[in-house]
Enzyme design. Structure first.
Site, PDB file in Angstrom:
ATOM      1  N   HIS A  86      -8.749  -5.945   4.198  1.00  0.00           N
ATOM      2  CA  HIS A  86      -8.301  -5.293   5.276  1.00  0.00           C
ATOM      3  C   HIS A  86      -9.721  -4.786   6.148  1.00  0.00           C
ATOM      4  O   HIS A  86     -10.504  -4.055   5.451  1.00  0.00           O
ATOM      5  CB  HIS A  86      -7.558  -4.064   5.009  1.00  0.00           C
ATOM      6  CG  HIS A  86      -6.045  -4.181   4.955  1.00  0.00           C
ATOM      7  ND1 HIS A  86      -5.197  -3.142   4.911  1.00  0.00           N
ATOM      8  CD2 HIS A  86      -5.473  -5.287   5.187  1.00  0.00           C
ATOM      9  CE1 HIS A  86      -3.924  -3.790   4.730  1.00  0.00           C
ATOM     10  NE2 HIS A  86      -4.068  -4.946   4.905  1.00  0.00           N
ATOM     11  N   TRP A  97       0.819  -1.007   0.055  1.00  0.00           N
ATOM     12  CA  TRP A  97       0.205   0.104  -0.052  1.00  0.00           C
ATOM     13  C   TRP A  97       0.922   1.162   0.035  1.00  0.00           C
ATOM     14  O   TRP A  97       1.692   1.154   0.788  1.00  0.00           O
ATOM     15  CB  TRP A  97      -1.092   0.019   1.263  1.00  0.00           C
ATOM     16  CG  TRP A  97      -1.744   1.475   1.200  1.00  0.00           C
ATOM     17  CD1 TRP A  97      -2.507   1.864   0.424  1.00  0.00           C
ATOM     18  CD2 TRP A  97      -1.200   2.598   1.964  1.00  0.00           C
ATOM     19  NE1 TRP A  97      -2.996   3.080   0.601  1.00  0.00           N
ATOM     20  CE2 TRP A  97      -2.115   3.697   1.650  1.00  0.00           C
ATOM     21  CE3 TRP A  97      -0.442   2.847   3.163  1.00  0.00           C
ATOM     22  CZ2 TRP A  97      -2.240   4.839   2.308  1.00  0.00           C
ATOM     23  CZ3 TRP A  97      -0.328   4.099   3.767  1.00  0.00           C
ATOM     24  CH2 TRP A  97      -1.027   5.104   3.186  1.00  0.00           C
ATOM     25  N   ASP A 105     -12.023   7.210   6.084  1.00  0.00           N
ATOM     26  CA  ASP A 105     -11.153   6.068   6.365  1.00  0.00           C
ATOM     27  C   ASP A 105     -10.480   6.184   7.766  1.00  0.00           C
ATOM     28  O   ASP A 105      -9.296   6.290   7.872  1.00  0.00           O
ATOM     29  CB  ASP A 105     -10.267   5.954   5.303  1.00  0.00           C
ATOM     30  CG  ASP A 105      -8.922   4.731   5.331  1.00  0.00           C
ATOM     31  OD1 ASP A 105      -9.716   3.790   5.888  1.00  0.00           O
ATOM     32  OD2 ASP A 105      -8.144   4.977   5.195  1.00  0.00           O
ATOM     33  N   HIS A 134     -11.579   1.917   2.136  1.00  0.00           N
ATOM     34  CA  HIS A 134     -11.241   2.888   1.276  1.00  0.00           C
ATOM     35  C   HIS A 134     -12.026   3.009  -0.251  1.00  0.00           C
ATOM     36  O   HIS A 134     -11.367   3.074  -1.401  1.00  0.00           O
ATOM     37  CB  HIS A 134      -9.882   1.804   0.638  1.00  0.00           C
ATOM     38  CG  HIS A 134      -8.810   1.834   1.686  1.00  0.00           C
ATOM     39  ND1 HIS A 134      -7.390   1.518   1.308  1.00  0.00           N
ATOM     40  CD2 HIS A 134      -8.879   2.350   2.810  1.00  0.00           C
ATOM     41  CE1 HIS A 134      -6.652   1.701   2.339  1.00  0.00           C
ATOM     42  NE2 HIS A 134      -7.321   2.226   3.167  1.00  0.00           N
ATOM     43  N   ASP A 176      -7.528  -4.091   9.877  1.00  0.00           N
ATOM     44  CA  ASP A 176      -6.867  -3.009   9.767  1.00  0.00           C
ATOM     45  C   ASP A 176      -7.593  -1.890  10.457  1.00  0.00           C
ATOM     46  O   ASP A 176      -8.353  -1.095   9.854  1.00  0.00           O
ATOM     47  CB  ASP A 176      -6.436  -2.677   8.450  1.00  0.00           C
ATOM     48  CG  ASP A 176      -5.621  -1.439   8.073  1.00  0.00           C
ATOM     49  OD1 ASP A 176      -5.027  -0.924   9.057  1.00  0.00           O
ATOM     50  OD2 ASP A 176      -5.505  -0.893   6.937  1.00  0.00           O
ATOM     51  N   GLU A 234      -3.016  -3.079  -2.613  1.00  0.00           N
ATOM     52  CA  GLU A 234      -4.139  -2.356  -1.843  1.00  0.00           C
ATOM     53  C   GLU A 234      -4.594  -0.957  -2.438  1.00  0.00           C
ATOM     54  O   GLU A 234      -3.770  -0.071  -2.283  1.00  0.00           O
ATOM     55  CB  GLU A 234      -3.793  -2.136  -0.435  1.00  0.00           C
ATOM     56  CG  GLU A 234      -4.934  -1.570   0.329  1.00  0.00           C
ATOM     57  CD  GLU A 234      -4.654  -1.493   1.903  1.00  0.00           C
ATOM     58  OE1 GLU A 234      -3.520  -1.814   2.434  1.00  0.00           O
ATOM     59  OE2 GLU A 234      -5.388  -0.924   2.793  1.00  0.00           O
ATOM     60  N   LYS A 294      -6.941   2.362  -2.917  1.00  0.00           N
ATOM     61  CA  LYS A 294      -7.502   3.666  -1.926  1.00  0.00           C
ATOM     62  C   LYS A 294      -8.221   4.725  -2.867  1.00  0.00           C
ATOM     63  O   LYS A 294      -7.940   4.728  -3.852  1.00  0.00           O
ATOM     64  CB  LYS A 294      -6.571   4.177  -1.137  1.00  0.00           C
ATOM     65  CG  LYS A 294      -7.010   4.823   0.265  1.00  0.00           C
ATOM     66  CD  LYS A 294      -5.961   5.065   1.249  1.00  0.00           C
ATOM     67  CE  LYS A 294      -6.505   5.878   2.308  1.00  0.00           C
ATOM     68  NZ  LYS A 294      -5.795   6.010   3.481  1.00  0.00           N
ATOM     69  N   ASP A 353     -10.590   4.074  10.177  1.00  0.00           N
ATOM     70  CA  ASP A 353      -9.976   2.956  10.912  1.00  0.00           C
ATOM     71  C   ASP A 353     -10.487   2.565  12.339  1.00  0.00           C
ATOM     72  O   ASP A 353      -9.683   2.683  13.332  1.00  0.00           O
ATOM     73  CB  ASP A 353      -8.455   2.970  10.908  1.00  0.00           C
ATOM     74  CG  ASP A 353      -7.970   2.743   9.401  1.00  0.00           C
ATOM     75  OD1 ASP A 353      -8.215   1.535   8.671  1.00  0.00           O
ATOM     76  OD2 ASP A 353      -7.550   3.936   8.749  1.00  0.00           O
ATOM     77  N   ASP A 359      -9.635  -2.919   1.277  1.00  0.00           N
ATOM     78  CA  ASP A 359      -9.881  -2.587   2.670  1.00  0.00           C
ATOM     79  C   ASP A 359     -11.148  -1.715   2.794  1.00  0.00           C
ATOM     80  O   ASP A 359     -11.571  -0.975   1.799  1.00  0.00           O
ATOM     81  CB  ASP A 359      -8.846  -1.408   3.130  1.00  0.00           C
ATOM     82  CG  ASP A 359      -8.738  -0.937   4.548  1.00  0.00           C
ATOM     83  OD1 ASP A 359     -10.011  -0.355   4.715  1.00  0.00           O
ATOM     84  OD2 ASP A 359      -7.702  -0.765   4.913  1.00  0.00           O
TER      85      ASP A 359
HETATM   86  C1  RNT Z   1      -4.042   2.949   4.780  1.00  0.00           C
HETATM   87  C2  RNT Z   1      -4.115   1.440   4.457  1.00  0.00           C
HETATM   88  C3  RNT Z   1      -2.875   0.542   5.160  1.00  0.00           C
HETATM   89  C4  RNT Z   1      -2.517   0.930   6.378  1.00  0.00           C
HETATM   90  C5  RNT Z   1      -1.539  -0.171   7.031  1.00  0.00           C
HETATM   91  C6  RNT Z   1      -0.885   0.650   8.157  1.00  0.00           C
HETATM   92  O1  RNT Z   1      -4.925   3.523   4.269  1.00  0.00           O
HETATM   93  O2  RNT Z   1      -5.266   0.897   4.801  1.00  0.00           O
HETATM   94  O3  RNT Z   1      -3.359  -0.735   4.951  1.00  0.00           O
HETATM   95  O4  RNT Z   1      -3.559   0.974   7.122  1.00  0.00           O
HETATM   96  O5  RNT Z   1      -0.811  -0.488   6.324  1.00  0.00           O
HETATM   97 ZN    ZN Z   2      -5.656  -1.047   4.819  1.00  0.00          ZN
END
Ligand code: RNT
Ligand code: ZN
Length: 417
Positions: free
Chosen positions: A285, A184, A293, A261, A325, A225, A227, A295, A258
């Site tokens: 993720h 990523w 995003d 994302h 994640d 990955e 986004k 998290d 993810d």
């Molecule tokens: C960032 C991505 C990525 C990170 C990690 C720490 O938007 O989601 O995966 O969260 O690599």
């Molecule tokens: Zn991620």
């Protein structure tokens, strides 16, 4: 007979009415590996010295006691794992190497810096997953890495990614289970770019160079990955969904989805069956975005159920690698791991308990009335009773009792930091 077992015996009959075998469901939920992300333990800090978290991701909150050393992080992970039923892996980022106080730049890292982690994983009978770290570094400060216009900077990050693939393969070899190495990058622009094409062309070229070295699939699996946007890359992200979807299909890589994302109303659960029509395997993720995003810790919401059922009910457990994640610095970090990971496992159990055959029978007959009625009915089936018993059988606290353990650990260990 414990109170959990009593409740389970009744629940078992309820599920059996719809042809669901609760024993088989527990076995299935137990066996699917969930990869815990190391970075919940220290707010994505890592063990290099000196650079603040960058790349448009943020761990907000200042709850005391984050892990500051590999020993503290492993101790916190041990505590979390003692409260989690089922099979796990650990997902490391490159910045979590043990560099013995020396400055080892990202293009110089080797498996020797991760040998303690490999030893820890072996002792815990866990596999490891890995990630090159393309952020929190001076050479990423202007927001570009693998798609940087400067060839020197691109080459630096290409070398980093190559080193990480070799480390991942060595982890896979030593532990006897393939390591998923996930790329990523934060590359993107705050405002409308004049050229959307060239950075993407450069990124594709960098990826080709990174993946040029053939490494055995039973040691290493490559993931990419995508986004939609990040902080500071609101208008343009080089590695968009379409970009990596195309790259993954063309080069047979794992696509990483993810949950945070995509557009806020877009869900990854619906993407799983589409992706797996065209690529062999994917990485997830599992996260929770709140408006962006962000998290947040994974909770038992509709989307988590939906993700789990797509994996379980389509028999995709071998082709979907489940990674977590999230990084919340505003609550006890061990509890954050436990809550999010128990939820993931609980959702897998819920999916394994779904009377899928029955639902599909209704669907094929065109009886959508019965399909909806049963789908709604199962929402209040006694999942909790099966879950509690599953925890008890797995030797971890059932119900809410796990929190007492975390509170005691906070008092005796975390508060002393
Ligand atoms: C960032 C991505 C990525 C990170 C990690 C720490 O938007 O989601 O995966 O969260 O690599
Ligand atoms: Zn991620």
């Amino acid at each position: 007979m414990s109170q959990y077992e009593k409740a389970y015996e009744i629940a078992k009959e309820r599920f059996a009415e719809f042809g669901v075998d609760t024993e088989a469901a527990m076995q299935q939920a137990e066996s699917i590996p969930v990869s815990l992300h190391c970075w919940q333990g220290d707010d994505v800090g890592g063990f290099e010295s000196g650079h603040a978290l960058s790349g448009g991701i943020q761990a907000t909150g200042n709850y005391p006691g984050r892990a500051r050393t590999p020993e503290e992080l492993r101790s916190d992970l041990d505590k979390a794992l003692s409260l989690l039923p089922g099979k796990h892996r650990l997902n490391l980022h490159a910045i979590y190497g043990e560099f013995g106080g020396e400055k080892v730049d990202r293009d110089e890292i080797g498996v020797e810096h991760f040998q303690n982690w490999i030893g820890w994983a072996a002792a815990n009978k866990m596999g490891l997953d890995f990630n090159p770290t393309f952020f929190s570094h001076a050479k990423a400060d202007d927001g570009f890495t693998l798609s940087h216009p400067d060839q020197g900077i691109r080459d630096f990050w290409i070398e980093h990614a190559k080193a990480c693939r070799r480390i991942g393969a060595e982890m896979g070899k030593q532990l006897g289970t393939a390591c998923v190495d996930n790329v990523w990058i934060p590359d993107g622009m705050k405002d409308v770019p004049a050229d959307r094409l060239e950075p993407r062309r450069l990124l594709a070229d960098s990826l080709d160079k990174i993946f040029a070295e053939e490494l055995p699939k039973n040691q290493l699996l490559d993931a990419v990955e995508c986004k939609l946007f990040g902080i500071g890359s609101e208008s343009y992200v080089v590695g968009s969904h379409e970009f990596y979807m195309g790259y993954a299909v063309k080069n047979n890589k794992l696509l990483c989805l993810d949950a945070g994302h995509f557009h806020p109303t877009e869900v990854i659960s619906d993407k799983i069956s589409s992706e797996l029509t065209f690529v062999d395997e994917i990485l997830l993720h599992v996260s929770r975005g709140v408006r962006w995003d962000s998290d947040h810790v994974v909770t038992m919401n509709e989307e988590l159920y939906a993700i789990a059922r797509e994996i379980v009910c389509n028999d995709f457990a071998e082709r979907v690698h489940i990674g977590l994640d999230f990084f919340d610095a505003s609550i006890n970090r061990v509890a954050a791991w436990v809550i999010g990971t128990r939820n993931m496992r609980k959702a897998l159990l819920a999916a394994a308990l779904e009377p899928t055959a029955e639902l599909r029978k209704f669907e094929l007959k065109g009886d959508y009335t019965s399909r909806l009625a049963l789908m709604e009915e199962i929402k209040t089936f006694p999942l909790g009773a099966v879950w509690d018993y599953f925890c008890e059988k797995s030797g971890v606290p059932a119900g809410f009792k796990w929190l007492d353990d975390v509170k005691a650990y906070e008092k005796n260990v975390i508060d002393k930091r």
